[in-house]
Design a protein around this motif. Sequence first.
Motif, PDB file in Angstrom:
ATOM      1  N   THR A  20      -3.377   0.728   0.790  1.00 43.56           N
ATOM      2  CA  THR A  20      -4.448   0.290   1.679  1.00 43.56           C
ATOM      3  C   THR A  20      -3.866  -0.222   2.999  1.00 43.56           C
ATOM      4  OG1 THR A  20      -4.416  -1.893   0.648  1.00 43.56           O
ATOM      5  CG2 THR A  20      -5.982  -0.284  -0.222  1.00 43.56           C
ATOM      6  N   ALA A  21      -4.695  -0.223   4.029  1.00 45.30           N
ATOM      7  CA  ALA A  21      -4.187  -0.592   5.349  1.00 45.30           C
ATOM      8  C   ALA A  21      -5.321  -1.110   6.225  1.00 45.30           C
ATOM      9  CB  ALA A  21      -3.525   0.611   6.010  1.00 45.30           C
ATOM     10  N   VAL A  22      -4.947  -1.689   7.357  1.00 46.35           N
ATOM     11  CA  VAL A  22      -5.906  -2.166   8.351  1.00 46.35           C
ATOM     12  C   VAL A  22      -5.266  -2.019   9.730  1.00 46.35           C
ATOM     13  CG1 VAL A  22      -5.123  -4.571   8.249  1.00 46.35           C
ATOM     14  CG2 VAL A  22      -7.463  -4.061   8.978  1.00 46.35           C
TER      15      VAL A  22
ATOM     16  N   MET B 214       0.169  -1.456   6.646  1.00 40.33           N
ATOM     17  CA  MET B 214      -0.030  -0.879   5.314  1.00 40.33           C
ATOM     18  C   MET B 214       0.591  -1.775   4.253  1.00 40.33           C
ATOM     19  SD  MET B 214       1.695   2.622   3.880  1.00 40.33           S
ATOM     20  CE  MET B 214       1.534   3.127   2.167  1.00 40.33           C
ATOM     21  N   ASP B 215      -0.078  -1.881   3.108  1.00 40.05           N
ATOM     22  CA  ASP B 215       0.482  -2.568   1.942  1.00 40.05           C
ATOM     23  C   ASP B 215       1.212  -1.529   1.103  1.00 40.05           C
ATOM     24  OD1 ASP B 215      -0.609  -4.975   2.728  1.00 40.05           O
ATOM     25  OD2 ASP B 215      -2.448  -4.682   1.596  1.00 40.05           O
ATOM     26  N   TYR B 216       2.530  -1.461   1.290  1.00 33.75           N
ATOM     27  CA  TYR B 216       3.348  -0.438   0.623  1.00 33.75           C
ATOM     28  C   TYR B 216       3.786  -0.954  -0.747  1.00 33.75           C
ATOM     29  CZ  TYR B 216       6.700   3.425   0.332  1.00 33.75           C
ATOM     30  OH  TYR B 216       7.382   4.552  -0.025  1.00 33.75           O
ATOM     31  N   PRO B 217       3.567  -0.182  -1.824  1.00 34.16           N
ATOM     32  CA  PRO B 217       3.924  -0.659  -3.175  1.00 34.16           C
ATOM     33  C   PRO B 217       5.407  -0.993  -3.287  1.00 34.16           C
ATOM     34  CG  PRO B 217       2.543   1.301  -3.296  1.00 34.16           C
ATOM     35  CD  PRO B 217       2.932   1.140  -1.859  1.00 34.16           C
TER      36      PRO B 217
ATOM     37  N   CYS C 293      10.066   1.081  -2.846  1.00 33.63           N
ATOM     38  CA  CYS C 293      10.795   0.670  -1.638  1.00 33.63           C
ATOM     39  C   CYS C 293      11.949   1.608  -1.304  1.00 33.63           C
ATOM     40  CB  CYS C 293      11.333  -0.760  -1.805  1.00 33.63           C
ATOM     41  SG  CYS C 293      10.054  -2.027  -1.673  1.00 33.63           S
ATOM     42  N   ASP C 294      12.594   2.158  -2.339  1.00 35.96           N
ATOM     43  CA  ASP C 294      13.744   3.026  -2.089  1.00 35.96           C
ATOM     44  C   ASP C 294      13.364   4.288  -1.329  1.00 35.96           C
ATOM     45  OD1 ASP C 294      15.458   1.275  -3.284  1.00 35.96           O
ATOM     46  OD2 ASP C 294      15.552   2.328  -5.198  1.00 35.96           O
ATOM     47  N   ALA C 295      12.104   4.672  -1.387  1.00 31.79           N
ATOM     48  CA  ALA C 295      11.667   5.899  -0.718  1.00 31.79           C
ATOM     49  C   ALA C 295      11.135   5.636   0.689  1.00 31.79           C
ATOM     50  CB  ALA C 295      10.575   6.581  -1.553  1.00 31.79           C
ATOM     51  N   LEU C 296      11.307   4.410   1.199  1.00 27.03           N
ATOM     52  CA  LEU C 296      10.722   4.023   2.481  1.00 27.03           C
ATOM     53  C   LEU C 296      11.798   3.832   3.525  1.00 27.03           C
ATOM     54  CD1 LEU C 296       8.208   3.084   4.088  1.00 27.03           C
ATOM     55  CD2 LEU C 296       8.650   0.780   3.241  1.00 27.03           C
TER      56      LEU C 296
ATOM     57  N   ARG D   1       2.850  -7.978  -4.609  1.00 26.33           N
ATOM     58  CA  ARG D   1       3.862  -6.986  -4.936  1.00 26.33           C
ATOM     59  C   ARG D   1       3.831  -5.800  -3.969  1.00 26.33           C
ATOM     60  NH1 ARG D   1       6.152  -7.418  -9.902  1.00 26.33           N
ATOM     61  NH2 ARG D   1       6.441  -5.167 -10.067  1.00 26.33           N
ATOM     62  N   VAL D   2       3.667  -6.104  -2.690  1.00 24.30           N
ATOM     63  CA  VAL D   2       3.668  -5.068  -1.660  1.00 24.30           C
ATOM     64  C   VAL D   2       4.601  -5.458  -0.523  1.00 24.30           C
ATOM     65  CG1 VAL D   2       1.319  -4.300  -2.183  1.00 24.30           C
ATOM     66  CG2 VAL D   2       1.684  -6.054  -0.437  1.00 24.30           C
ATOM     67  N   VAL D   3       5.003  -4.451   0.244  1.00 25.73           N
ATOM     68  CA  VAL D   3       5.833  -4.658   1.425  1.00 25.73           C
ATOM     69  C   VAL D   3       4.973  -4.340   2.655  1.00 25.73           C
ATOM     70  CG1 VAL D   3       7.934  -3.987   2.638  1.00 25.73           C
ATOM     71  CG2 VAL D   3       7.868  -3.958   0.145  1.00 25.73           C
TER      72      VAL D   3
END
Length: 378
Positions: free
Chosen positions: A67-69, A216-219, A223-226, A260-262
């Motif tokens: 999700t994002a804003v 964005m709320d990145y799971p 994280c390794d794929a970001l 639990r998001v980045v």
Amino acid sequence: MHADTVRRLGGVIAFVCAVGLVAAWQWHARAALTDWSPTRARKADQPIPVRTVKAEEREFSATVGGTAVTIPSQTAIISIPMSSTESMDREVTAVHFGVGSEVKKGDTLMEFNPDMFSLIVEQRQALLDKAKEEFEVMNKLAERNAASGLEVRTAEVAVKTAEVDLGLAKRDLTLCMIKSPLDGVIEEIDVAPQMRLNGDASLAVVHQLDPIYVQMDYPMEHCDALDEGQTAEVILDAFPQDKFTGKVVRVSPVVSTKTRVVPVLIEVPNPGNRIRAGISGYVRVTGERATGTAVPSIAVIRKQQKAMVVRVEDNRAKIQEVRTGPVVQAGYIEVLDGVNEGDEIVVFGQDSVQQDDVVNADWQEWSHREDLAQAKSE
């Protein structure tokens, strides 16, 4: 032979045939149960039926959503400029823009009455001229040994101080015209003509919306794929038919322990300021394509913090711990360690076999699908 006797004899024969058929069915059922039941097959010293596929090299590209804003890429909060003189009121003489107006960097947003500040500039200019004359007099007296070096130095410092004061006064005069520090849209204007202001009150808030940022709320689990620079697809609730493309420009170094998001910032071009701040939506971030060893995701057995697969070597089951990646694509999961390309991996029956069990991986044979076995041989 009497007709009744014939009927009785026929009934007996039919009964015997029925019993024989039931017995044959039960025998076949027990045989099938022995083939299909790992426990019975193990007790009967028979191979356990399994189905396998070979681990293969596949091309992966991780796509992770969240999700994002939308938020402004920059925000300027404009307040009353600090004056170099004693605190004085500023009288608003003009306001050139209102809430929602688009402005360019350098546009004059509002003006203050400059009369008092012009007088201060004149006063400090006169003080500077006087300090310069005194400095010249001290230099001449020093040449005649009528003034000490300290007095000359004091006069020189007075000139420098007067120059600084004059510069500050000119700055105060310039700040009677408040200009926008960036291209953007005005969210707040808190002044009106003829208002008198003092202190550090807020005058206006300007947001830069081109480009606009999407937070964005990145799971956390991915994280390794970001990484910065990755492409992102943005879908906003206010524009459900449109897809916007952006790129990752900033990744927070801190993970939210509660959610639990980045937090990730994605920059999206926004010509004409079409997208406004505060719109919610959904973002998918796509990583770079990479090649890796893959197995069907159903082959992976997860117990607590471990992931395992069952390999078949020389018709025996070998339980192998593996390390999987975050990517699941088209039913396959990337295996980072523990499996090599070409390994025979169990995808049916892996939950039932034990280490070193004898297995039968020819599933066309044990499933009695002769048609598939024949097609395979052809």
